[in-house]
Design an enzyme around this catalytic site. Structure first.
Site, PDB file in Angstrom:
ATOM      1  N   ARG A  59      -8.387  -5.719  -4.242  1.00  0.00           N
ATOM      2  CA  ARG A  59      -8.179  -6.845  -3.345  1.00  0.00           C
ATOM      3  C   ARG A  59      -8.180  -6.449  -1.877  1.00  0.00           C
ATOM      4  O   ARG A  59      -8.904  -7.017  -1.061  1.00  0.00           O
ATOM      5  CB  ARG A  59      -6.813  -7.521  -3.623  1.00  0.00           C
ATOM      6  N   THR A  60      -7.341  -5.467  -1.528  1.00  0.00           N
ATOM      7  CA  THR A  60      -7.132  -5.150  -0.116  1.00  0.00           C
ATOM      8  C   THR A  60      -8.429  -4.650   0.519  1.00  0.00           C
ATOM      9  O   THR A  60      -8.803  -5.066   1.606  1.00  0.00           O
ATOM     10  CB  THR A  60      -6.025  -4.083   0.012  1.00  0.00           C
ATOM     11  N   LYS A  87     -12.735  18.792  -1.061  1.00  0.00           N
ATOM     12  CA  LYS A  87     -12.978  20.199  -0.719  1.00  0.00           C
ATOM     13  C   LYS A  87     -11.855  20.747   0.158  1.00  0.00           C
ATOM     14  O   LYS A  87     -11.983  21.813   0.728  1.00  0.00           O
ATOM     15  CB  LYS A  87     -14.316  20.327   0.014  1.00  0.00           C
ATOM     16  N   ARG A 109      -5.515   3.298   3.631  1.00  0.00           N
ATOM     17  CA  ARG A 109      -4.595   3.271   2.474  1.00  0.00           C
ATOM     18  C   ARG A 109      -4.408   4.709   2.019  1.00  0.00           C
ATOM     19  O   ARG A 109      -5.372   5.469   1.885  1.00  0.00           O
ATOM     20  CB  ARG A 109      -5.147   2.436   1.330  1.00  0.00           C
ATOM     21  N   HIS A 137       3.233  -2.388   3.113  1.00  0.00           N
ATOM     22  CA  HIS A 137       1.908  -3.002   2.902  1.00  0.00           C
ATOM     23  C   HIS A 137       1.910  -4.268   3.767  1.00  0.00           C
ATOM     24  O   HIS A 137       2.041  -5.388   3.252  1.00  0.00           O
ATOM     25  CB  HIS A 137       1.734  -3.318   1.418  1.00  0.00           C
TER      26      HIS A 137
HETATM   27  N1   CP Z   1      -2.325  -6.324  -3.691  1.00  0.00           N
HETATM   28  C1   CP Z   1      -2.998  -5.155  -3.554  1.00  0.00           C
HETATM   29  O1   CP Z   1      -2.727  -4.340  -2.669  1.00  0.00           O
HETATM   30  O2   CP Z   1      -4.021  -4.972  -4.460  1.00  0.00           O
HETATM   31  P1   CP Z   1      -5.031  -3.738  -4.468  1.00  0.00           P
HETATM   32  O3   CP Z   1      -4.240  -2.499  -4.833  1.00  0.00           O
HETATM   33  O4   CP Z   1      -6.089  -4.084  -5.497  1.00  0.00           O
HETATM   34  O5   CP Z   1      -5.615  -3.596  -3.089  1.00  0.00           O
END
Ligand code: CP
Length: 310
Positions: A59-60, A87, A109, A137
């Site tokens: 999603r993100t 590496k 991320r 998040h």
């Molecule tokens: N909600 C969320 O962060 O989903 P993903 O891990 O798929 O990005």
């Protein structure tokens, strides 16, 4: 035009409430745009953004990429699994190499809490945290709050429950900060083993009884059991967890009200929520996904405005 005070989006904890309100205003504007026949605006034609993902995401990552493309930014995607990180390259070296290619903004991320802040202190670009370990998040919390406002209006005094694995959840932490800044009352609910002792110091109530929590709240955000972050057994079995904390039709049918139901995804269908409830009219799970694009457009646009100003 109102500008953000924050120079980067690292977390909600340090984000001024006025910044959250500005992001919400722009998200509403961008939601209107992405529902037009022509969904794209030429606003960020001069901006290049790198999506640097050291951890899995559906999603993100897709949502950020779509948001960037809707704003006409140039986009490059980096996945650690297929990169020279394998590496032994460090985070800073990886990102500095990407920035040497004239990238203006990095969406990161990472599995380590603090990775986004560390990066923002060491590179000359805007940084957006797309999830750093169990820390924060922030765009998930902003899109959750936006989705709640669509259903409940102003969140001042509204009662929001967050249910499940609070200990391992960056979504829970960012949501608590965001909801409290917007004036909501927050209760967390889950097994004793999945609720950290410090959580009360964040200004939330704690319950270990799902039914009592559902009676209390106006909306409930059901979290995923994060088996990948758990090092010990925190409950006897998934079946036992589901018996105590699953959101299902039987539990909802005892309430004389329609709760708003959220889930950040990915869903463990049949564990924390049943398919029937996840796909019901009360569920805003797919609204959250749609709103994620609008909210991320707002964050990217507002940070890019600071670059134009500086
Ligand atoms: N909600 C969320 O962060 O989903 P993903 O891990 O798929 O990005």
């Amino acid at each position: 035009m109102k500008r953000l005070q924050a120079e980067h989006l690292i977390g909600i904890r340090d984000l001024p409430t006025s910044d959250i309100e500005i992001i919400m205003e722009w998200a509403a504007h961008f939601k209107e745009i992405i529902n037009r026949p022509i969904k794209k605006v030429p606003t960020l034609r001069d901006i290049t953004i790198a999506n640097v993902f050291f951890e899995n995401s559906t999603r993100t990552r897709l949502s950020f990429e779509l948001a960037q493309k809707r704003l006409s930014a140039d986009v490059v995607n980096f996945s650690a699994a297929s990169s020279s990180v394998k590496k032994g390259e460090t985070l800073i070296d990886t990102v500095n190499n990407i920035l040497a290619m004239k990238v203006d903004m990095v969406v990161i991320r990472h599995s380590e809490p603090g990775a986004a802040r560390f990066l923002s202190e060491h590179v000359k670009s805007k940084v957006i945290n797309a999830g750093d370990g169990t820390h924060e998040h922030p765009t998930q919390a902003l899109l959750d709050a936006f989705s709640l406002q669509e259903r409940l209006g102003d969140l001042v005094g509204k009662k929001i429950a967050i249910v499940g694995d609070i200990t391992h959840s960056r979504v829970a932490i960012s949501n608590i900060h965001c909801l409290i800044k917007l004036g909501a009352k927050v209760k967390v609910c889950g097994p004793t083993t999945l609720i950290p002792k410090y959580i009360k110091s964040m200004g939330v109530e704690v319950s270990h009884d799902l039914q009592e929590t559902l009676v209390w709240c106006d909306a409930v955000n059901m979290l995923r059991i994060q088996l990948e972050r758990q090092t010990d057994a925190h409950f006897p079995s998934l079946r036992d967890y589901a018996l105590r904390f699953q959101l299902n039709k039987e539990r909802l049918s005892t309430l004389n009200k329609e709760l708003v139901i959220l889930h950040p995804g990915p869903i463990n269908r049949g564990v924390e929520i049943t398919t029937e409830v996840a796909d019901s009219e009360q569920s805003v799970i797919l609204d959250q996904v749609e709103n994620g694009v609008a909210v991320r457009m707002a964050v990217i646009f507002l940070l890019a405005q600071q670059m134009h100003r500086n």
